[in-house]
Design a protein around this motif. Sequence first.
Motif, PDB file in Angstrom:
ATOM      1  N   UNK A 113       1.177  -4.825  12.901  1.00  0.00           N
ATOM      2  CA  UNK A 113       2.133  -5.037  11.824  1.00  0.00           C
ATOM      3  C   UNK A 113       3.561  -4.870  12.320  1.00  0.00           C
ATOM      4  N   UNK A 114       4.472  -5.635  11.733  1.00  0.00           N
ATOM      5  CA  UNK A 114       5.897  -5.498  12.045  1.00  0.00           C
ATOM      6  C   UNK A 114       6.702  -5.543  10.753  1.00  0.00           C
ATOM      7  N   UNK A 115       6.100  -4.986   9.705  1.00  0.00           N
ATOM      8  CA  UNK A 115       6.706  -4.998   8.374  1.00  0.00           C
ATOM      9  C   UNK A 115       6.687  -3.580   7.814  1.00  0.00           C
ATOM     10  N   UNK A 116       7.408  -3.370   6.722  1.00  0.00           N
ATOM     11  CA  UNK A 116       7.358  -2.084   6.037  1.00  0.00           C
ATOM     12  C   UNK A 116       6.019  -1.969   5.319  1.00  0.00           C
ATOM     13  N   UNK A 117       5.477  -0.759   5.297  1.00  0.00           N
ATOM     14  CA  UNK A 117       4.159  -0.525   4.708  1.00  0.00           C
ATOM     15  C   UNK A 117       4.270   0.559   3.650  1.00  0.00           C
ATOM     16  N   UNK A 118       3.683   0.311   2.497  1.00  0.00           N
ATOM     17  CA  UNK A 118       3.621   1.350   1.473  1.00  0.00           C
ATOM     18  C   UNK A 118       2.736   2.476   1.962  1.00  0.00           C
ATOM     19  N   UNK A 119       3.176   3.704   1.781  1.00  0.00           N
ATOM     20  CA  UNK A 119       2.302   4.853   1.988  1.00  0.00           C
ATOM     21  C   UNK A 119       1.780   5.262   0.611  1.00  0.00           C
ATOM     22  N   UNK A 120       0.851   6.190   0.578  1.00  0.00           N
ATOM     23  CA  UNK A 120       0.346   6.689  -0.694  1.00  0.00           C
ATOM     24  C   UNK A 120       1.244   7.751  -1.303  1.00  0.00           C
ATOM     25  N   UNK A 121       2.427   7.935  -0.755  1.00  0.00           N
ATOM     26  CA  UNK A 121       3.338   8.999  -1.182  1.00  0.00           C
ATOM     27  C   UNK A 121       4.232   8.526  -2.329  1.00  0.00           C
ATOM     28  N   UNK A 122       4.263   9.321  -3.401  1.00  0.00           N
ATOM     29  CA  UNK A 122       5.134   9.004  -4.539  1.00  0.00           C
ATOM     30  C   UNK A 122       5.478  10.285  -5.287  1.00  0.00           C
ATOM     31  N   UNK A 125      10.953  13.931  -9.729  1.00  0.00           N
ATOM     32  CA  UNK A 125      11.756  15.123  -9.484  1.00  0.00           C
ATOM     33  C   UNK A 125      11.966  15.406  -7.999  1.00  0.00           C
ATOM     34  N   UNK A 126      11.592  14.459  -7.143  1.00  0.00           N
ATOM     35  CA  UNK A 126      11.751  14.647  -5.705  1.00  0.00           C
ATOM     36  C   UNK A 126      10.597  15.370  -5.046  1.00  0.00           C
ATOM     37  N   UNK A 127       9.577  15.766  -5.821  1.00  0.00           N
ATOM     38  CA  UNK A 127       8.364  16.358  -5.263  1.00  0.00           C
ATOM     39  C   UNK A 127       7.368  15.224  -5.051  1.00  0.00           C
ATOM     40  N   UNK A 128       7.070  14.940  -3.779  1.00  0.00           N
ATOM     41  CA  UNK A 128       6.208  13.815  -3.437  1.00  0.00           C
ATOM     42  C   UNK A 128       4.790  14.293  -3.154  1.00  0.00           C
ATOM     43  N   UNK A 129       3.804  13.535  -3.623  1.00  0.00           N
ATOM     44  CA  UNK A 129       2.401  13.812  -3.330  1.00  0.00           C
ATOM     45  C   UNK A 129       1.728  12.528  -2.873  1.00  0.00           C
ATOM     46  N   UNK A 130       0.613  12.674  -2.161  1.00  0.00           N
ATOM     47  CA  UNK A 130      -0.187  11.516  -1.777  1.00  0.00           C
ATOM     48  C   UNK A 130      -1.175  11.249  -2.904  1.00  0.00           C
ATOM     49  N   UNK A 132      10.973   6.334  -6.388  1.00  0.00           N
ATOM     50  CA  UNK A 132       9.742   7.084  -6.621  1.00  0.00           C
ATOM     51  C   UNK A 132       8.581   6.845  -5.669  1.00  0.00           C
ATOM     52  N   UNK A 133       8.611   5.811  -4.846  1.00  0.00           N
ATOM     53  CA  UNK A 133       7.507   5.527  -3.931  1.00  0.00           C
ATOM     54  C   UNK A 133       8.058   5.468  -2.513  1.00  0.00           C
ATOM     55  N   UNK A 134       7.204   5.768  -1.528  1.00  0.00           N
ATOM     56  CA  UNK A 134       7.673   5.874  -0.146  1.00  0.00           C
ATOM     57  C   UNK A 134       7.005   4.822   0.733  1.00  0.00           C
ATOM     58  N   UNK A 135       7.862   4.094   1.455  1.00  0.00           N
ATOM     59  CA  UNK A 135       7.374   3.133   2.449  1.00  0.00           C
ATOM     60  C   UNK A 135       7.538   3.740   3.836  1.00  0.00           C
ATOM     61  N   UNK A 176      11.887   2.112  17.963  1.00  0.00           N
ATOM     62  CA  UNK A 176      10.529   2.676  17.993  1.00  0.00           C
ATOM     63  C   UNK A 176      10.456   4.071  17.407  1.00  0.00           C
ATOM     64  N   UNK A 177      11.245   4.342  16.381  1.00  0.00           N
ATOM     65  CA  UNK A 177      11.110   5.582  15.639  1.00  0.00           C
ATOM     66  C   UNK A 177      10.572   5.238  14.256  1.00  0.00           C
ATOM     67  N   UNK A 178       9.940   6.205  13.608  1.00  0.00           N
ATOM     68  CA  UNK A 178       9.347   5.966  12.298  1.00  0.00           C
ATOM     69  C   UNK A 178      10.256   6.506  11.202  1.00  0.00           C
ATOM     70  N   UNK A 179      10.479   5.703  10.184  1.00  0.00           N
ATOM     71  CA  UNK A 179      11.274   6.110   9.027  1.00  0.00           C
ATOM     72  C   UNK A 179      10.386   6.217   7.797  1.00  0.00           C
ATOM     73  N   UNK A 180      10.620   7.272   7.013  1.00  0.00           N
ATOM     74  CA  UNK A 180      10.022   7.446   5.699  1.00  0.00           C
ATOM     75  C   UNK A 180      11.138   7.129   4.713  1.00  0.00           C
ATOM     76  N   UNK A 181      10.933   6.128   3.884  1.00  0.00           N
ATOM     77  CA  UNK A 181      12.008   5.647   3.031  1.00  0.00           C
ATOM     78  C   UNK A 181      11.520   5.529   1.594  1.00  0.00           C
ATOM     79  N   UNK A 182      12.218   6.193   0.667  1.00  0.00           N
ATOM     80  CA  UNK A 182      11.841   6.029  -0.735  1.00  0.00           C
ATOM     81  C   UNK A 182      12.373   4.693  -1.240  1.00  0.00           C
TER      82      UNK A 182
END
Length: 196
Positions: free
Chosen positions: A130-139, A144-149, A173-176, A183-189
């Motif tokens: 893959x070379x695209x952004x991927x949804x994680x199960x985190x939201x 309130x800024x408290x994220x869960x899978x 509210x959801x994290x990609x 080659x670094x990984x970003x967590x992005x809401x």
Amino acid sequence: MMTFCCLIVFILCTIHVSTGERLTRNCLASNGRCGQKGLTCNDAFGKGWIKKGRCCNGGPCCKSTCVPTSCPEGYIISNNLTASTNCYFFSGDDEQTWSDAMKICRLKGAYLWRPNTVAEAFAVKSTTGFDVDIWSGLYTPKRDGTFIFIDAGGILTLDTLPFGERDQIDNEDCVEFELTPSDNWNWNDDPCDRAH
């Protein structure tokens, strides 16, 4: 019991993750994982792990008695079983909102990807290409800024990531999950209703 997760732009599925410790060639070849010195494989990784030699650090080389050799139709197995023994479903360029991605995963008996280690993330990248952004199960269900899978369980704060970097937090509210050009990984809401 085998667990599945999926990537839908994108969806990904995950199972076990590596400890990231050094493996001997024999341990690597047998798809083993380094256990902690002084602990049995069972104590280090849980039921179903047996000793199959030693690692460079003196710990036992542990091999799961239930590492999958194949996956259900439509899924692929990681090409690096020392980093992940998961089966993955990758939707390719089929863009979905976070909710639709979650529904597709659930219909397949899977869950949106929960990346735990950088080794697993690179194994998934290598396996799926893959070379695209991927949804994680985190939201954040309460916004309130408290994220869960959602399906894989567990709370995660974007200030204490297991690896990678946090992108600017925009109170969405959801994290990609994305791989940057360096080659670094970003967590992005991101807004949950935005299709990727």
